[in-house]
Design a protein around this motif. Sequence first.
Motif, PDB file in Angstrom:
ATOM      1  N   ALA A 139       0.836  -1.206   0.000  1.00  0.00           N
ATOM      2  CA  ALA A 139       0.000   0.000   0.000  1.00  0.00           C
ATOM      3  C   ALA A 139       0.873   1.259   0.000  1.00  0.00           C
ATOM      4  O   ALA A 139       0.560   2.246  -0.681  1.00  0.00           O
ATOM      5  CB  ALA A 139      -0.920  -0.005   1.218  1.00  0.00           C
ATOM      6  N   TRP A 172       1.122   4.420  -2.835  1.00  0.00           N
ATOM      7  CA  TRP A 172       0.935   5.813  -2.423  1.00  0.00           C
ATOM      8  C   TRP A 172       2.173   6.645  -2.729  1.00  0.00           C
ATOM      9  O   TRP A 172       2.074   7.758  -3.256  1.00  0.00           O
ATOM     10  CB  TRP A 172       0.639   5.866  -0.924  1.00  0.00           C
ATOM     11  CG  TRP A 172       0.613   7.274  -0.405  1.00  0.00           C
ATOM     12  CD1 TRP A 172      -0.425   8.167  -0.468  1.00  0.00           C
ATOM     13  CD2 TRP A 172       1.711   7.974   0.219  1.00  0.00           C
ATOM     14  NE1 TRP A 172      -0.052   9.364   0.093  1.00  0.00           N
ATOM     15  CE2 TRP A 172       1.248   9.284   0.516  1.00  0.00           C
ATOM     16  CE3 TRP A 172       3.008   7.624   0.561  1.00  0.00           C
ATOM     17  CZ2 TRP A 172       2.055  10.231   1.139  1.00  0.00           C
ATOM     18  CZ3 TRP A 172       3.822   8.554   1.181  1.00  0.00           C
ATOM     19  CH2 TRP A 172       3.346   9.837   1.466  1.00  0.00           C
ATOM     20  N   LYS A 199       2.819   7.749  -6.393  1.00  0.00           N
ATOM     21  CA  LYS A 199       1.916   8.837  -6.795  1.00  0.00           C
ATOM     22  C   LYS A 199       2.336  10.146  -6.132  1.00  0.00           C
ATOM     23  O   LYS A 199       2.293  11.209  -6.750  1.00  0.00           O
ATOM     24  CB  LYS A 199       0.475   8.494  -6.404  1.00  0.00           C
ATOM     25  CG  LYS A 199      -0.118   7.340  -7.203  1.00  0.00           C
ATOM     26  CD  LYS A 199      -1.540   7.058  -6.761  1.00  0.00           C
ATOM     27  CE  LYS A 199      -2.131   5.899  -7.550  1.00  0.00           C
ATOM     28  NZ  LYS A 199      -3.518   5.568  -7.084  1.00  0.00           N
ATOM     29  N   PHE A 200       2.756  10.045  -4.876  1.00  0.00           N
ATOM     30  CA  PHE A 200       3.130  11.234  -4.110  1.00  0.00           C
ATOM     31  C   PHE A 200       4.302  11.964  -4.760  1.00  0.00           C
ATOM     32  O   PHE A 200       4.260  13.183  -4.954  1.00  0.00           O
ATOM     33  CB  PHE A 200       3.490  10.833  -2.680  1.00  0.00           C
ATOM     34  CG  PHE A 200       3.973  11.974  -1.823  1.00  0.00           C
ATOM     35  CD1 PHE A 200       3.068  12.770  -1.139  1.00  0.00           C
ATOM     36  CD2 PHE A 200       5.327  12.258  -1.708  1.00  0.00           C
ATOM     37  CE1 PHE A 200       3.503  13.827  -0.347  1.00  0.00           C
ATOM     38  CE2 PHE A 200       5.777  13.320  -0.928  1.00  0.00           C
ATOM     39  CZ  PHE A 200       4.861  14.097  -0.246  1.00  0.00           C
TER      40      PHE A 200
END
Length: 290
Positions: A244, A248, A251-252
Amino acid sequence: MSWFESFVLGLVQGLTEFLPISSSAHLRLTAAFAGWHDPGAAFTAITQIGTEAAVIIYFRKDIGRIISTWARSLANRELRHDHDAQMGWLVIVGSIPIGVLGITLKDAIEGPFRDLRLIATTLIVMGVVLGIADRLAARDETGGRHRAAKQRKSLTDLSVKDGLVYGVCQAMALIPGVSRSGATISGGLLMGYTRESAARYSFLLAIPAVLASGVFELKDAGEGHVAWGPTVFATLIAFVVGYAVIAWFMKFISQKSFMPFVVYRILLGIALFALVAAGTLAPHAGETAG
């Protein structure tokens, strides 16, 4: 080690492995703050197998393509100029420094390197380095009032020299507090790569080293206070949470800078120094806890 401790430490491993804040330091600090026994280098290495399994699944298409092309290029000369075949060799070359130093410095990694004062120092120093690298990347991407934006390098520009530099940066993460992703991403940014390219190669480069380290440390699993069951449980938790976090994080970094991590590292390092200086926390806290 209790099942609750293994759950918490597995959670910490999964949350911090891919962020540039050092998972080994956070495992060490979690145990110290909670009054638990230091989980040790063997536990850390084995639980990292879980997070690397998450990397393999997340980047499975890239990894499958690289391995396939690299293997076929051994017999097919025409494929040796293919980017994926070259990436296979570059991952191998970049893994050499940490392999050599990991064996050479094994005793230090399991002992002196786990001193909380050293961890505080590396948290701050590497935080500053990451901050400088991030600012340089931002300047190139946005340009300025009197200068145009500069095109940064992608993985297609990766050379043997750059691969070795990445490898040396990764080897620095043998010291808790440095951070494998933090060191390699900083190195990539300083060499002129984009944030996404630096992070992607950092994750791919870590696979051989982490898996080899984890397998090597399997012989020490179950010894002392860390039993096999809790170790496997923590590894599974690290895998689920780590997957997970990768999704994230990728993309961050495509939209944000690394500055929040820089600030966090520096503040944590300062706080750790203050706690040790005040006598609230011993430099070797947890190493003799029961």
